[in-house]
Write an enzyme that holds these catalytic residues in place. Structure first.
Site, mmCIF file in Angstrom:
data_model
loop_
_atom_site.group_PDB
_atom_site.id
_atom_site.type_symbol
_atom_site.label_atom_id
_atom_site.label_comp_id
_atom_site.label_asym_id
_atom_site.label_seq_id
_atom_site.Cartn_x
_atom_site.Cartn_y
_atom_site.Cartn_z
ATOM 1 N N GLY A 68 -13.551 59.296 4.569
ATOM 2 C CA GLY A 68 -12.858 60.555 5.208
ATOM 3 C C GLY A 68 -13.523 61.661 4.749
ATOM 4 O O GLY A 68 -13.622 62.737 5.431
ATOM 5 N N THR A 69 -14.063 61.910 3.439
ATOM 6 C CA THR A 69 -14.638 63.151 2.812
ATOM 7 C C THR A 69 -15.937 63.348 3.760
ATOM 8 O O THR A 69 -15.833 64.601 4.090
ATOM 9 C CB THR A 69 -15.105 62.896 1.525
ATOM 10 O OG1 THR A 69 -13.884 62.817 0.763
ATOM 11 C CG2 THR A 69 -15.779 64.100 0.977
ATOM 12 N N SER A 195 -9.474 58.240 7.359
ATOM 13 C CA SER A 195 -9.950 57.589 6.443
ATOM 14 C C SER A 195 -9.504 56.069 6.317
ATOM 15 O O SER A 195 -7.893 55.933 6.343
ATOM 16 C CB SER A 195 -9.715 58.293 5.069
ATOM 17 O OG SER A 195 -10.283 57.322 4.026
ATOM 18 N N ALA A 196 -9.956 55.029 6.299
ATOM 19 C CA ALA A 196 -9.509 53.886 6.759
ATOM 20 C C ALA A 196 -8.729 53.503 5.435
ATOM 21 O O ALA A 196 -7.660 52.572 5.665
ATOM 22 C CB ALA A 196 -10.634 52.667 7.005
ATOM 23 N N HIS A 197 -9.025 53.521 4.316
ATOM 24 C CA HIS A 197 -8.574 52.987 3.011
ATOM 25 C C HIS A 197 -7.032 53.614 3.068
ATOM 26 O O HIS A 197 -6.258 52.986 2.285
ATOM 27 C CB HIS A 197 -9.250 53.281 1.813
ATOM 28 C CG HIS A 197 -9.079 54.492 1.266
ATOM 29 N ND1 HIS A 197 -10.004 55.530 1.810
ATOM 30 C CD2 HIS A 197 -8.487 55.022 0.270
ATOM 31 C CE1 HIS A 197 -9.831 56.594 1.028
ATOM 32 N NE2 HIS A 197 -8.732 56.342 0.156
ATOM 33 N N CYS A 320 -3.030 69.507 -15.005
ATOM 34 C CA CYS A 320 -4.538 69.849 -15.309
ATOM 35 C C CYS A 320 -5.164 68.457 -15.286
ATOM 36 O O CYS A 320 -4.968 67.538 -15.594
ATOM 37 C CB CYS A 320 -4.479 70.595 -16.602
ATOM 38 S SG CYS A 320 -3.826 72.204 -16.599
#
Length: 382
Positions: A68-69, A195-197, A320
């Site tokens: 997906g990224t 994104s498949a996952h 953080c």
């Protein structure tokens, strides 16, 4: 207990069966004319058609990439390159996924890139007037808007944002990675990433859909294959991803209603059981499975660690991080509490009893962590 389904799901049983079968039939290069190549091509075309039908695209508009990224990055860079004569500015919301923001800011040595981040309200939803002003500005190459936020679940007004883009001739990339498989896919887009996952397919499969006629150019050297691909695709994984999406889609609406009821009840339990808690995101118009909560006087990473020891897997969407030591840009843009944050995301298998056990454990852990700082956890006012 997995309460981090927004980060990814175990492989769907239907996908596992298809993956094993496809590994013996889909290993060949789909561009070759021999029997094995034709068989691989048939499987690839089948996967493409399944995904296209569900996301509302034509099969020849759908490509499969490595994640997906990658889909988001290729979408952004390809739109900017395709419209470089118009300008280099990429408009996006202030709460986009980092894959979109970093791609929008990235420039090759011979380019100048600029971005315009549209502000959001306290619920994480874009200011449509500011969006319209941004996309109507000179030199805008593309705009990017998520279908729903991956951290707080708030759904964006994609259709209205698309209308503003269309009226000014600006193509819109919709990052639907957090939405596909969970809610109705958006219909208004020029480029779509998924994104498949996220829906129970194998990791390493992303979807990049580009409408015909959209000015998109590959931001890398091409070869004989599709411009969105470098090398040929992992056909067994792609076929498994399509099978998983098809299986999830069959029962999605019923599952979404049940999960929405569970997470609504969880929001109520958290607000009435623990003092100084901030629940982020739209309480109603949101992804059905996501709850984001921040606890004052508690360190987010410590909270995630203690919950993990109690056998509850959650993520910290705004604390953080160990790598950057910076708070979530999403919560910061919303102007809400960024300290002591966890994102809880249920799955279709989660039950009310599961969440009751989770709340019991969370109350005790927050109280214990606050005690180490000399703060009493107390209870929230009903």
């Amino acid at each position: 207990m997995l309460l981090d389904s927004a980060s990814g799901l175990p492989l769907e049983p239907a996908a596992r069966d298809v993956l094993e079968a496809a590994m013996t039939q889909g290993w060949a290069d789909p561009l070759r004319g021999h029997y094995e190549g034709r068989q691989a091509r048939l499987l690839l075309d089948n996967a493409r058609e399944v995904v296209a039908t569900i996301i509302g695209a034509r099969p020849d508009e759908v490509s499969f990439v490595s994640s997906g990224t990658t889909a988001c990055q290729l979408g952004v860079l390809g739109l900017r390159l395709g419209r470089r004569r118009v300008g280099t500015t990429v408009v996006h919301s202030a709460v986009e996924h980092s894959a979109v923001i970093t791609a929008a800011r990235w420039a090759r040595g011979d380019e100048e890139a600029s971005t315009s981040a549209t502000p959001v309200d306290l619920l994480g939803r874009i200011d449509l007037m500011a969006w319209r002003a941004a996309v109507s500005s000179p030199g805008v190459a593309a705009a990017c808007l998520q279908a729903a936020n991956h951290e707080v679940g708030t759904r964006q007004p994609v259709a209205a944002a698309y209308d503003h883009c269309r009226s000014h001739g600006v193509p819109l990339l919709v990052d639907a990675a957090a939405a596909v498989g969970w809610v109705d896919p958006p219909a208004a887009w020029d480029v779509l990433a998924a994104s498949a996952h996220k829906w129970g397919g194998p990791a390493g499969v992303g979807v990049l859909a580009i409408r015909k006629g959209v000015r998109w150019r590959a931001p890398w050297p091409g070869d004989e294959r599709e411009p969105t691909q470098a090398g040929y695709v992992n056909i067994p994984a792609v076929l498994a991803a399509a099978a998983a999406l098809q299986a999830v889609e069959a029962g999605r609406r019923e599952a979404a209603d049940r999960m929405h009821a569970l997470t609504s009840a969880l929001r109520t339990r958290l607000s009435t059981s623990i003092a100084d808690v901030d629940l982020a995101g739209d309480p109603d118009d949101r992804l059905p499975h996501v709850v984001n909560a921040s606890f004052l006087y508690v360190d987010g990473e410590a909270l995630v660690t203690e919950l993990d020891r109690a056998d509850f897997a959650v993520s910290s969407g705004s604390a953080c991080t160990a790598s950057t030591l910076e708070p979530s840009h999403v919560l910061a843009a919303m102007g809400v509490l960024t300290h002591g944050n966890v994102r809880v995301s249920v799955s279709p298998a989660t039950t009310a009893d599961d969440l009751e056990r989770f709340v019991t454990a969370l109350v005790a852990i927050v109280s214990r962590l606050r005690a180490t700082t000399g703060v009493s956890a107390g209870r929230a006012d009903g």
